[in-house]
Enzyme design. Structure first.
Site, short mmCIF file in Angstrom:
data_model
loop_
_atom_site.label_atom_id
_atom_site.label_comp_id
_atom_site.label_asym_id
_atom_site.label_seq_id
_atom_site.Cartn_x
_atom_site.Cartn_y
_atom_site.Cartn_z
N GLY A 14 0.78 -1.24 0.00
CA GLY A 14 0.00 0.00 0.00
C GLY A 14 0.81 1.28 0.00
O GLY A 14 0.30 2.33 0.40
N SER A 15 2.05 1.23 -0.49
CA SER A 15 2.82 2.49 -0.51
C SER A 15 2.18 3.49 -1.48
O SER A 15 2.23 4.70 -1.23
CB SER A 15 4.29 2.23 -0.87
OG SER A 15 4.44 1.82 -2.20
N ASN A 16 1.56 3.00 -2.54
CA ASN A 16 0.88 3.93 -3.46
C ASN A 16 -0.38 4.50 -2.81
O ASN A 16 -0.67 5.69 -2.98
CB ASN A 16 0.54 3.24 -4.78
CG ASN A 16 1.75 3.18 -5.70
OD1 ASN A 16 2.13 4.19 -6.28
ND2 ASN A 16 2.37 2.02 -5.79
N MET A 92 -4.27 -7.13 -6.96
CA MET A 92 -3.82 -8.27 -7.75
C MET A 92 -4.99 -9.13 -8.26
O MET A 92 -4.97 -10.36 -8.14
CB MET A 92 -2.86 -9.13 -6.91
CG MET A 92 -1.66 -8.37 -6.39
SD MET A 92 -0.70 -7.60 -7.71
CE MET A 92 0.14 -9.04 -8.35
N HIS A 111 1.20 0.62 -13.08
CA HIS A 111 1.93 -0.61 -13.40
C HIS A 111 3.43 -0.29 -13.47
O HIS A 111 3.82 0.74 -14.05
CB HIS A 111 1.44 -1.16 -14.76
CG HIS A 111 2.11 -2.44 -15.13
ND1 HIS A 111 1.77 -3.65 -14.57
CD2 HIS A 111 3.13 -2.69 -15.99
CE1 HIS A 111 2.55 -4.59 -15.06
NE2 HIS A 111 3.38 -4.05 -15.94
C1 GRF Z 1 3.30 -1.26 -7.52
O1 GRF Z 1 4.57 -1.48 -8.05
C2 GRF Z 1 2.28 -1.15 -8.63
O2 GRF Z 1 2.80 -0.62 -9.82
C3 GRF Z 1 1.90 -2.58 -8.86
O3 GRF Z 1 1.90 -3.15 -7.57
C4 GRF Z 1 2.81 -2.44 -6.73
C5 GRF Z 1 2.08 -2.04 -5.50
O4 GRF Z 1 2.92 -1.50 -4.52
N1 GRF Z 1 0.64 -2.66 -9.56
P1 GRF Z 1 2.31 -0.86 -3.20
O5 GRF Z 1 1.41 -1.93 -2.56
O6 GRF Z 1 1.54 0.35 -3.59
O7 GRF Z 1 3.48 -0.55 -2.31
#
Ligand code: GRF
Length: 191
Positions: A14-16, A92, A111
């Site tokens: 969940g870093s994004n 996912m 992505h």
């Molecule tokens: C990211 O690299 C995104 O591009 C891919 O999954 C990863 C998720 O990372 N779809 P996070 O959970 O947001 O850290």
């Protein structure tokens, strides 16, 4: 004025999600995350959501009869909260027709490759094995194809080392800025 209402779907760290929530908090985004959806109860993203005070919904897909069944539940939750855009951030799972139809052109994904190269779950590893030197990340609208859909934004770096962990961190750093930039484009309808 009403802020743009976002839902983030994630399965892992969940870093994004956090990059988006932080930008909403500090005013770089005129938006709020009104729901975090996670298909992996126990995932770290749920702790992050708690810290930011984002409502979360964790579910186990196997508890439902079909993708349509759980997506119908999700679509109702999105509708009830007046969600404008769904941001997939490490979710996912394939998004099925229930959500795609109801939120047409309003679901975006990030992505970790320069699409259309290196689709799929092992994009960074695949790119390294292929020997590429320019890496990056892509945001795009989600449609019924895997990592397809019209590209919104890309960010790139040149990397000639062979440390996957270092490279992954560099790409994540690009993603965090890129997603905020993309959501700003969505808010301002500049895409
Ligand atoms: C990211 O690299 C995104 O591009 C891919 O999954 C990863 C998720 O990372 N779809 P996070 O959970 O947001 O850290």
């Amino acid at each position: 004025m009403r802020k743009t209402r976002l839902a983030v779907f994630a399965s892992g760290s969940g870093s994004n999600y956090e990059a988006i929530a932080e930008a909403c908090r500090d005013g770089r985004l005129d938006a709020e995350v009104v729901l975090l959806v996670c298909d992996k109860p126990g995932a770290k993203v749920l702790e992050r959501a708690k810290r930011y005070g984002t409502e979360s919904f964790a579910f186990t897909p196997k508890d439902y009869e079909s993708r349509e069944a759980y997506e119908t539940v999700l679509a109702t939750m999105l509708d009830e909260r007046g969600v404008d855009y769904v941001c997939l951030a490490g979710y996912m799972r394939i998004v099925g027709k229930v959500l795609l139809e109801r939120y047409e052109q309003r679901i975006v994904n990030i992505h970790p490759s320069l699409l259309p190269s290196f689709k799929g779950a092992h994009a960074i590893q695949d790119a390294v094995e292929y020997g590429v030197k320019i890496f990056g990340a892509t945001t795009h609208f989600v449609d019924e194809t895997l990592d397809g859909g019209r590209i919104i934004d890309q960010g790139a770096i040149v990397y000639e080392g062979n440390d996957i962990e270092e490279l992954t961190n560099l790409i994540h750093a690009i993603e965090h800025k890129l997603y905020v930039k993309t959501i700003n484009k969505l808010i301002n309808k500049k895409f």
